[in-house]
Design a protein around this motif. Structure first.
Motif, mmCIF file in Angstrom:
data_model
loop_
_atom_site.group_PDB
_atom_site.id
_atom_site.type_symbol
_atom_site.label_atom_id
_atom_site.label_comp_id
_atom_site.label_asym_id
_atom_site.label_seq_id
_atom_site.Cartn_x
_atom_site.Cartn_y
_atom_site.Cartn_z
ATOM 1 N N GLY A 193 0.772 -1.255 0.017
ATOM 2 C CA GLY A 193 -0.025 -0.095 0.019
ATOM 3 C C GLY A 193 0.947 1.355 0.073
ATOM 4 O O GLY A 193 0.093 2.543 0.035
ATOM 5 N N ILE A 194 2.129 1.075 -0.103
ATOM 6 C CA ILE A 194 3.303 2.448 -0.017
ATOM 7 C C ILE A 194 3.227 2.735 -1.420
ATOM 8 O O ILE A 194 3.966 1.974 -2.095
ATOM 9 N N PRO A 195 2.873 3.788 -1.871
ATOM 10 C CA PRO A 195 3.293 4.432 -3.215
ATOM 11 C C PRO A 195 4.807 4.877 -3.005
ATOM 12 O O PRO A 195 5.449 5.112 -2.117
ATOM 13 N N CYS A 247 4.979 9.046 -19.725
ATOM 14 C CA CYS A 247 4.351 9.647 -18.373
ATOM 15 C C CYS A 247 4.356 8.806 -17.177
ATOM 16 O O CYS A 247 4.932 9.234 -16.012
ATOM 17 N N TYR A 248 4.265 7.574 -17.419
ATOM 18 C CA TYR A 248 4.393 6.632 -16.397
ATOM 19 C C TYR A 248 5.794 6.429 -15.900
ATOM 20 O O TYR A 248 6.080 6.327 -14.562
ATOM 21 N N ALA A 249 6.715 6.590 -16.806
ATOM 22 C CA ALA A 249 8.239 6.598 -16.475
ATOM 23 C C ALA A 249 8.619 7.552 -15.669
ATOM 24 O O ALA A 249 9.628 7.345 -14.928
ATOM 25 N N LEU A 250 7.886 8.815 -15.693
ATOM 26 C CA LEU A 250 8.426 9.931 -14.904
ATOM 27 C C LEU A 250 7.630 9.824 -13.433
ATOM 28 O O LEU A 250 7.904 10.763 -12.652
ATOM 29 N N THR A 251 6.620 8.931 -13.257
ATOM 30 C CA THR A 251 5.941 8.763 -11.930
ATOM 31 C C THR A 251 6.610 8.095 -10.803
ATOM 32 O O THR A 251 7.629 7.284 -11.406
ATOM 33 N N GLN A 252 6.146 8.027 -9.724
ATOM 34 C CA GLN A 252 6.947 7.234 -8.673
ATOM 35 C C GLN A 252 6.047 6.067 -8.391
ATOM 36 O O GLN A 252 6.110 5.396 -7.182
#
Length: 974
Positions: A26-28, A445-450
């Motif tokens: 559950g931890i982003p 975009c997903y590649a730039l997210t955490q």
């Protein structure tokens, strides 16, 4: 693929700390802390001004940090907000019941217009204290003023527009005389240019705004209660000072373009937002009966400046029949509505109320809200109190609104300095693109997210979007830090596997040829990327295994070249019999170790090209390391092929001037095997000095002997100074060669004679040639006829030697005569020497009584002394002291011994009873011994003058002060 996902997930879990008692699922993976540590200040921060007006406030205007306030009936208060402690109060000087209706302050804060309810207008300049009436304006109730921001100055307004309550628009100009202030009327002219009407007839001109676009085009916006008019026209360059009459004249016969709304507040107000000082407004908000018309200003449009218009209706709690809005102010993303008891801020992006500020009843009803466009401050006043709002970080939540509107580029622009917000926007954009099947954009975009890496990867895998998955992995890889080596390794390996799978699929489909070439180019770009270089190099073994497992030899070679693993590239070419390609790789990259390793293989197939490559490498190659390749090659090759080996060895010896013995020995062996003529020339060129010869003499001798090269052996014997062996071997080849060898030992006549006797014996006994034997006598002066005669047989007649015997006798006679002459010369020389000795014995010198010792400077005749031919005179003891320290150790010892003996001979005898004869004999012996000792001492001490002889010359580099006594001498001078 699943194992790679698991490994990457483990590496990410290691890099993110998980609090106890909370599952990691559950931890982003954001790493951002969203909790605000302190209360965030509101966007609109209210401040009450510490000011208690003596009378009620009628009107307030602010511009360029200049505040003007109307108090009571007849007072005007001016405050420079930069100097708030220095207010300026001006009296209007009105004795009637006139009241201030409205005030208008220009953009510079220099020109103030005061409209009275008696249809009069007053003017006050910032630099003066006296209010002047504008006589031409009398009879008009002023509702609005459009200031000229392009021609106005502190003393002149330039052409301005004035709107009245009767709908007329006048053009006017106000100027302050520089000679004598107010000596003339300040209003230069006041002329009507247009009248605004609604359905029922002329309507009050609520607002006026003048803006200039491109190419000299002017836009004039004028509003009534229900309509918004636009006047567009050009003012010729240079005629701006003449005003705007020409623009209004165009619409004399027809109405200009306008917007009309049915509802009516009884008035309207328009506000503008200007991002920077002295720039054009970018947006507008018109407060009217149906709501607020908001839009942007586009100065490039030909007929209308208004663009992107929309109407935001008033919030539900605003009823225009009961509590209608009073004023409006526009900021970058909000417009503020002033009601009688509160202020509401509405976002221009979504029309939502984001701020509401309720005022207490004790302050009274809110009267007016204005904004200083230069410092972006908002002012609100009642009859008793003044408030000021500061706008702080207005764009802080704009990103969220743009994101909800799917305007992701704008959302990212407004949160680029807030990574936690940017991550949310990127995630939302990625999900939006994924839902709309824009998988590549989604991957970027997903590649730039955490977000969780494994969840995103599985998402693309389940959607069977391998190309998007590769794009995601590439972007993710480019965003990793250099310290994240484990993740970099896993992504690099996975991408390689995906590329190889994709290339394998495309290669088998001819219709996908262009896509295959494009993908291949991307894969090669990936392999050659500088960012991935270190990771690929450290894991090159795994990459080689992947390439090998897919049978992709083309990219295996390409990858090896990138990794500078040229050994693998050359080995690949050699295995496929591509020897020219292998040699090209070696020649291009010029790696010495690879030349050493692959030359034995390459020279078997392309010997000439290989030798050419060796020669092009020059001194970078060590020829000793190439000899094994040449040896293996020459043992199985023909004479023509061996010539290539000789060519390279000759290059090393003659061009590179190699001195290594192994190289010269190998060249000798090749010469001995195939080129005997070159062998002798090489030996002769090498010279006869053993210290300058670089080949092994013994090896060369053995090699030449094995191959029967006798002349070469003779040369080597000569170099080794084995002249007897050289002559013996030369006699087997050529007598003349033997003769040249016999003359070599120039310093050893006995050996030379012996060698010539060998030659003579060989000529007489082997060749039986008497003439040649006699020729040997003439070739060597050391040989005589009597030396050669024993070699001849007994039956040989004397006729053959007659001439030789006569010549020998003549030589003997000459020698005897020469000896006699030398004896006579020696006798004469001895006679001259005796005469010189006698002359030296009779030589004397005179000494004057006043002469002094050259060393101590005391009278010379006081003690024994020496006189030299040069004229210097020394006491015996002074000369001894000067000479002693410079004598060698053995002479010093001898001198001391002689002094002791001399002292012993000078002591009187202790015995007084000796016989007279014995005493006489003893005295004679002692006297002779004493003289001899003194002579020996003289030979040592007085051999030469201490000042003029070699002793003084040898002491030229001797320091004046003994180094061992330097410190002592230096202390004595202190």
């Amino acid at each position: 693929m699943a194992s790679i996902l698991d490994e990457y997930e483990d590496s990410l879990h290691r890099s993110v700390s998980v609090p106890q008692g909370r599952a990691s699922v559950g931890i982003p993976h954001s790493g951002y802390v969203n909790a605000r540590l302190e209360k965030e200040t509101p966007i609109f921060n209210k401040q009450r001004i510490d000011f208690a007006p003596p009378e009620k406030i009628n009107s307030l205007v602010v511009s360029s940090n200049q505040l003007c306030m109307s108090l009571g009936k007849d007072t005007l208060l001016r405050i420079d907000l930069g100097k708030p402690d220095e207010p300026n109060q001006v009296e209007l000087g009105r004795k009637d019941e006139a009241k201030v209706y409205k005030m208008f302050l220009d953009h510079t804060g220099s020109h103030l217009l005061i409209a009275l309810n008696t249809s009069e207008c007053l003017y006050l300049n910032r630099s003066v204290q006296k209010v002047r009436a504008l006589s031409r304006w009398k009879g008009h109730l002023i509702e609005s003023v459009g200031w000229n921001k392009f021609l106005g100055s502190e003393t002149n307004t330039g052409p301005i527009l004035v709107g009245t309550s009767q709908g007329q628009i006048y053009e006017a100009e106000i100027s302050v005389s520089e000679g004598s202030l107010f000596s003339t009327n300040p209003d230069q002219y006041f002329r009507q240019v247009y009248t605004l009407e609604e359905e029922s007839g002329p309507a009050p001109v609520c607002c006026l705004e003048i803006e200039r676009g491109i190419e000299g085009k002017f836009f004039i916006i004028a509003t009534t209660r229900k309509r918004l008019f636009q006047f567009v026209g050009k003012v010729p360059e240079g005629t701006e000072q003449q005003g705007f009459s020409s623009i209004f004249a165009v619409h004399a016969d027809h109405l200009p373009s306008f917007r009309e709304f049915p509802a009516n507040l009884g008035f309207s107000e328009i506000a503008f937002y200007t991002p920077k000082l002295r720039s054009n407004p970018r947006s507008f908000a018109w407060m009217m009966g149906n709501g607020v018309l908001y839009g942007t200003l586009d100065y490039s449009r030909p007929d209308s400046i208004l663009s992107d218009e929309r109407v935001w209706v008033y919030p539900p709690d605003i009823d225009i029949t009961v509590n209608k809005p009073i004023s409006i102010v526009l900021t970058q993303f909000h417009f503020l509505l002033l009601l009688s008891d509160r202020v509401k801020a509405v976002c221009t992006l979504n029309g939502q109320v984001v701020f509401q500020d309720l005022f207490l009843e004790k302050f009274g009803l809110l009267t007016r809200m204005i904004k200083d466009p230069t410092v972006q401050q908002i002012w609100i006043h009642t009859e008793k109190v003044v408030f000021r709002y500061h706008v702080q970080r207005e764009s802080r939540d704009v990103w969220k609104m743009y994101m909800n509107m799917n305007k992701f580029d704008l959302a990212k622009e407004y949160c680029k300095d807030r990574p936690e917000c940017l991550d949310i926007v990127l995630a939302k954009e990625a999900e939006h693109c994924f839902q709309n099947k824009r998988y590549l954009d989604s991957a970027k975009c997903y590649a730039l997210t955490q977000n969780y890496f494994e969840e995103i990867a599985l998402k693309f895998i389940e959607a069977k979007q391998e190309e998007a998955l590769m794009e995601f992995l590439i972007k993710k890889l480019s965003n990793l830090k250099p310290s994240e080596k484990t993740q970099t390794t896993l992504l690099t390996t996975w991408l390689t596997e995906l590329y190889l799978n994709w290339l394998g699929i495309l290669q088998g489909d001819p219709s996908q040829r262009n896509l295959y070439l494009d993908t291949r180019e991307k894969f090669r770009t990936f392999l050659s990327s500088p960012k991935n270089k270190d990771c690929l190099f450290n894991n090159r073994a795994s990459i080689y295994e992947l390439l090998a497992s897919h049978g992709d030899t083309e990219h295996m070679v390409y990858f090896a070249v990138i990794m500078q693993d040229y050994e693998r590239v050359v080995a690949h070419h050699c295995q496929h019999d591509e020897y020219d390609e292998a040699l090209n790789v070696l020649s291009r990259h010029r790696d010495e170790k690879l030349f050493y390793k692959f030359s034995p293989v390459l020279i078997q197939h392309i010997p000439k090209k290989v030798v050419d490559a060796w020669i092009s490498m020059g001194s970078r190659l060590d020829a000793r390391n190439l000899i094994p390749a040449l040896v293996n090659y020459s043992q199985s090759a023909s004479t023509q092929q061996i010539n290539e080996a000789i060519r390279y060895m000759e290059f090393c010896v003659y061009q590179l001037e190699e001195t290594q013995q192994a190289i010269h020995n190998y060249l000798l062996s090749l010469y001995a095997l195939c080129r005997p003529d070159s062998l002798l020339s090489y030996l002769e060129q090498a010279g006869t000095n053993p210290n300058r010869i670089h080949y092994d003499l013994k090896y060369a001798l053995r090699l030449c002997a094995e191959h029967g090269h006798h002349r070469a052996c003779v040369h080597i014997y000569k170099v080794m100074e084995l002249y007897e062996e050289a002559v013996d071997l030369a006699l087997q080849v050529d007598v003349d060669l033997a003769k040249s060898c016999a003359d070599l030992p120039e310093d050893d006549e006995e050996l030379r004679k012996k060698l010539w006797l060998k030659i003579a014996r060989h000529v007489v006994q082997e060749e039986k040639d008497v003439k040649k034997a006699m020729a040997c006598l003439s070739s060597c002066a050391l040989l005589k006829i009597e030396d050669v005669l024993p070699f001849f047989p007994d039956f040989v007649t004397i006729d053959h030697f007659k001439e030789a015997i006569c010549n020998s006798l003549e030589d003997y006679n000459k020698h005897i005569e020469e000896l006699k002459r030398e004896m006579e010369e020696a006798t004469l020389s001895a006679k001259r020497i005796r005469e010189d000795i006698q002359e030296m014995r009779n030589k004397y010198g005179s000494v004057e009584p006043q002469e002094k010792c050259a060393a101590c400077d005391f009278p010379l005749l006081n003690r024994p002394f020496y006189l030299f031919l040069c004229g210097h005179m020394f006491h015996y003891d002074c000369l001894l002291q000067a000479v002693f320290s410079s004598l060698p150790a053995y002479k010093q010892a001898k001198l001391e011994d002689l002094q002791k003996k001399l002292a012993a001979t000078s002591q009187p005898s202790k015995s007084h009873h000796r016989p007279k004869d014995a005493d006489t004999i003893s005295l004679g012996k002692g006297q002779q011994s004493r003289e001899q000792i003194k002579a020996d001492i003289d030979d040592i001490v007085a051999a030469e003058c201490v000042y003029c002889g070699e002793l003084m010359i040898r002491s030229i580099d001797k320091p004046f002060i003994d180094p061992q006594k330097y410190e002592e001498e230096m202390q004595s001078w202190l």
